[in-house]
Design a protein around this motif. Structure first.
Motif, short mmCIF file in Angstrom:
data_model
loop_
_atom_site.label_atom_id
_atom_site.label_comp_id
_atom_site.label_asym_id
_atom_site.label_seq_id
_atom_site.Cartn_x
_atom_site.Cartn_y
_atom_site.Cartn_z
N GLU A 1 0.85 -1.19 0.00
CA GLU A 1 0.00 0.00 0.00
C GLU A 1 0.89 1.24 0.00
N VAL A 2 0.62 2.17 -0.92
CA VAL A 2 1.38 3.42 -1.03
C VAL A 2 0.48 4.59 -0.67
N LEU A 3 0.91 5.39 0.30
CA LEU A 3 0.17 6.58 0.72
C LEU A 3 1.08 7.79 0.65
N LYS A 4 0.50 8.95 0.31
CA LYS A 4 1.28 10.19 0.23
C LYS A 4 0.53 11.32 0.92
N THR A 5 1.25 12.14 1.69
CA THR A 5 0.68 13.32 2.31
C THR A 5 1.60 14.51 2.06
N THR B 1 4.53 6.83 2.29
CA THR B 1 4.58 5.68 3.19
C THR B 1 4.25 4.41 2.42
N ALA B 2 5.14 3.43 2.52
CA ALA B 2 4.92 2.12 1.90
C ALA B 2 4.71 1.10 3.01
N THR B 3 3.60 0.36 2.93
CA THR B 3 3.25 -0.64 3.94
C THR B 3 2.91 -1.96 3.27
N ASN B 4 3.43 -3.03 3.81
CA ASN B 4 3.04 -4.36 3.35
C ASN B 4 1.87 -4.82 4.21
N ILE B 5 0.66 -4.74 3.68
CA ILE B 5 -0.51 -5.15 4.45
C ILE B 5 -0.89 -6.60 4.17
N GLY B 6 0.01 -7.31 3.48
CA GLY B 6 -0.17 -8.74 3.27
C GLY B 6 0.31 -9.54 4.47
N THR B 7 0.32 -10.86 4.32
CA THR B 7 0.69 -11.75 5.44
C THR B 7 2.04 -12.41 5.26
N THR B 8 2.72 -12.17 4.12
CA THR B 8 4.06 -12.71 3.91
C THR B 8 5.01 -11.59 3.51
N THR B 9 6.30 -11.87 3.58
CA THR B 9 7.33 -10.85 3.36
C THR B 9 7.44 -10.45 1.89
N ASN C 1 1.35 22.46 -12.28
CA ASN C 1 2.02 21.15 -12.19
C ASN C 1 2.42 20.84 -10.75
N LEU C 2 1.42 20.84 -9.87
CA LEU C 2 1.68 20.63 -8.45
C LEU C 2 1.12 19.31 -7.92
N LEU C 3 0.45 18.54 -8.77
CA LEU C 3 -0.05 17.23 -8.34
C LEU C 3 1.10 16.23 -8.34
N ASN C 4 1.42 15.70 -7.17
CA ASN C 4 2.59 14.83 -6.99
C ASN C 4 2.11 13.41 -6.69
N THR C 5 2.51 12.45 -7.53
CA THR C 5 2.05 11.07 -7.42
C THR C 5 3.23 10.13 -7.16
N ALA C 6 3.05 9.23 -6.22
CA ALA C 6 4.01 8.15 -5.96
C ALA C 6 3.32 6.83 -6.28
N LEU C 7 4.08 5.87 -6.84
CA LEU C 7 3.47 4.59 -7.20
C LEU C 7 4.46 3.44 -7.05
N LEU C 8 3.89 2.26 -6.85
CA LEU C 8 4.69 1.05 -6.77
C LEU C 8 5.21 0.72 -8.16
N ASN C 9 6.52 0.70 -8.30
CA ASN C 9 7.14 0.44 -9.59
C ASN C 9 7.49 -1.03 -9.77
N GLN C 10 7.84 -1.69 -8.64
CA GLN C 10 8.25 -3.09 -8.72
C GLN C 10 8.20 -3.74 -7.34
N VAL C 11 7.86 -5.02 -7.30
CA VAL C 11 8.03 -5.86 -6.13
C VAL C 11 8.31 -7.26 -6.63
N ASN C 12 9.18 -8.00 -5.95
CA ASN C 12 9.61 -9.31 -6.43
C ASN C 12 8.47 -10.33 -6.45
N GLU C 13 7.58 -10.24 -5.46
CA GLU C 13 6.46 -11.15 -5.39
C GLU C 13 5.24 -10.57 -6.12
#
Length: 222
Positions: free
Chosen positions: A26-30, A47-55, A112-124
């Motif tokens: 989960e990716v959150l931005k403030t 803030t990046a959070t793993n809200i899953g149950t495995t690593t 041009n002030l809207l700032n976006t963060a996104l998940l680019n990659q995860v191994n799983e």
């Protein structure tokens, strides 16, 4: 034969590896300030959070600043941020683990002030892609506020008449008058560069007391 086909099928089934991972990043931005003045600094926190149950491993978050901001500095609670690739890299996020990237930036435009963060990659495999990006933005409050005065002494502060957001109206027109109502400066397409030198009324004088400024703008930007 039928027996050979059945044996081959059994071998194939034994070779299938079940994916038991349960990763959900989960990716959150403030942003620290919802409204600012031009050239103010603000902090974006991703803030990046793993809200899953495995690593989760080999996580990359893309944080690319839009043109309205200028990078100042950053800090991370874990991992590294590359200012060239705009990638925040995290080696591991355990279940329910959160890490953050805080970026200090300067507001250099009202656009041009809207700032976006996104998940680019995860191994799983990420089990939910609906929470993989988030955005935040600030707005400029002092647009088109005309300063009451300038001090052109080359100290880098108020050396020119700077009107925030004027770049949105390139077809502007400006007139500046002294205390007696005499026009001392006039130009079209003003570019925030007047240093107190008159081009009307007293063209040889640079020691001028300004009484008021008249700014004409088109009805719509650009």
């Amino acid at each position: 034969t039928r027996k050979e086909s059945s044996a081959a099928s059994d071998v194939y089934k034994r070779q299938v590896i079940e994916d038991t991972s349960d990763v959900d990043i989960e990716v959150l931005k403030t942003v620290s300030e919802a409204s600012v003045f031009l050239n103010d600094d603000v902090d974006f926190t991703i803030t990046a959070t793993n809200i899953g149950t495995t690593t989760a491993t080999q996580i990359e978050i893309l944080e690319h600043l839009p043109a309205g901001y200028q990078y100042v500095s950053h800090t991370t609670t874990q991992g590294t941020y590359d200012t060239m690739s705009y990638i925040w890299s995290l080696s591991v996020l355990n279940p329910n683990q959160s890490e953050s990237l805080t970026m200090t930036v300067r507001v250099i435009s009202s656009e041009n002030l809207l700032n976006t963060a996104l998940l680019n990659q995860v191994n799983e495999v990420d089990r939910d892609d609906t929470n993989n990006e988030d955005s935040a933005e600030t707005s400029v409050d002092n647009c088109l506020n005309v300063p009451k005065g300038i001090s052109p002494n080359n100290d880098g502060l108020n050396d020119v008449l700077f009107i925030p957001c004027l770049e949105l109206y390139p077809k502007n027109s400006i007139k500046i008058f002294n205390r007696y109502g005499t026009l001392i400066f006039q130009t079209d397409a003003y570019e925030n560069n007047w240093d107190g030198r008159a081009n009307r009324g007293f063209p040889k004088s640079s020691n001028i007391s300004v009484s008021y400024t008249h700014l004409t703008l088109p009805t719509t930007p650009y």
